[in-house]
Design a protein around this motif. Sequence first.
Motif, PDB file in Angstrom:
ATOM      1  N   PHE A  31       0.834  -1.196   0.000  1.00  0.00           N
ATOM      2  CA  PHE A  31       0.000   0.000   0.000  1.00  0.00           C
ATOM      3  C   PHE A  31       0.872   1.250   0.000  1.00  0.00           C
ATOM      4  O   PHE A  31       0.665   2.190  -0.774  1.00  0.00           O
ATOM      5  N   ASN A  64       2.696   1.832  -3.292  1.00  0.00           N
ATOM      6  CA  ASN A  64       1.765   2.365  -4.274  1.00  0.00           C
ATOM      7  C   ASN A  64       1.457   3.832  -4.038  1.00  0.00           C
ATOM      8  O   ASN A  64       1.328   4.605  -4.979  1.00  0.00           O
ATOM      9  N   LEU A  65       1.316   4.204  -2.789  1.00  0.00           N
ATOM     10  CA  LEU A  65       0.900   5.560  -2.443  1.00  0.00           C
ATOM     11  C   LEU A  65       2.075   6.541  -2.406  1.00  0.00           C
ATOM     12  O   LEU A  65       2.018   7.618  -2.997  1.00  0.00           O
ATOM     13  N   TRP A 116       8.994   5.410   1.720  1.00  0.00           N
ATOM     14  CA  TRP A 116       7.871   5.640   2.634  1.00  0.00           C
ATOM     15  C   TRP A 116       8.260   5.507   4.096  1.00  0.00           C
ATOM     16  O   TRP A 116       7.774   6.256   4.932  1.00  0.00           O
ATOM     17  N   LEU A 124      -3.829   7.491   4.370  1.00  0.00           N
ATOM     18  CA  LEU A 124      -4.231   8.434   3.328  1.00  0.00           C
ATOM     19  C   LEU A 124      -4.453   9.826   3.894  1.00  0.00           C
ATOM     20  O   LEU A 124      -4.017  10.824   3.307  1.00  0.00           O
ATOM     21  N   TYR A 173      -1.198  11.407   4.760  1.00  0.00           N
ATOM     22  CA  TYR A 173      -0.527  11.741   3.502  1.00  0.00           C
ATOM     23  C   TYR A 173      -1.061  13.074   2.965  1.00  0.00           C
ATOM     24  O   TYR A 173      -0.288  13.948   2.563  1.00  0.00           O
ATOM     25  N   ILE A 176      -6.804   0.175  -4.347  1.00  0.00           N
ATOM     26  CA  ILE A 176      -5.678   1.111  -4.400  1.00  0.00           C
ATOM     27  C   ILE A 176      -5.622   1.793  -5.753  1.00  0.00           C
ATOM     28  O   ILE A 176      -5.281   2.977  -5.856  1.00  0.00           O
ATOM     29  N   ILE A 232      -8.158   4.519  -5.503  1.00  0.00           N
ATOM     30  CA  ILE A 232      -7.664   5.559  -4.605  1.00  0.00           C
ATOM     31  C   ILE A 232      -6.660   6.440  -5.342  1.00  0.00           C
ATOM     32  O   ILE A 232      -6.734   7.667  -5.286  1.00  0.00           O
ATOM     33  N   LYS A 233      -5.713   5.822  -6.039  1.00  0.00           N
ATOM     34  CA  LYS A 233      -4.689   6.584  -6.753  1.00  0.00           C
ATOM     35  C   LYS A 233      -5.299   7.456  -7.849  1.00  0.00           C
ATOM     36  O   LYS A 233      -4.879   8.599  -8.039  1.00  0.00           O
ATOM     37  N   LEU A 274      -7.075  10.298  -6.053  1.00  0.00           N
ATOM     38  CA  LEU A 274      -6.055  11.158  -5.457  1.00  0.00           C
ATOM     39  C   LEU A 274      -5.420  12.038  -6.520  1.00  0.00           C
ATOM     40  O   LEU A 274      -5.206  13.233  -6.309  1.00  0.00           O
TER      41      LEU A 274
END
Length: 121
Positions: free
Chosen positions: A6, A9-10, A15, A42, A45, A108, A111-112, A115
């Motif tokens: 995760f 990916n984010l 990270w 998230l 972030y 995800i 979400i991406k 985002l």
Amino acid sequence: MTVNEFMLNLIGENWSEKEWIEEQDLINKDYQIDRKNAARILHMYLLNELSIKDIKDITPAYVIKDLFDCRVCANHIAQIYLRGLMEPIKIGEICIFDLHGDVNDEEIKNIKCKLSAIINT
């Protein structure tokens, strides 16, 4: 999807070097990520990396019946829901966030995409 997957990916490769990452994320990096922790990450972030301020009025998120099942997570979940980054689960006429549900590859990706739309507005 694991916490590590995760995060990759984010945020990307570095990270674990972010100051706002919690110790539990590092310890549990090889475990499945659940929806409440995904929402927390998230939200953090958005705040810390993108400097996006919180939505002040979270009352529209009260439609999520399990919003306050985790009081620590409630604002994280509300902020992510209100921005459309994660959708609740409908069970008949009831909406729940499904705090302990797993995040999968499809989620995800969504979400991406969402985002990206937030970042580019």
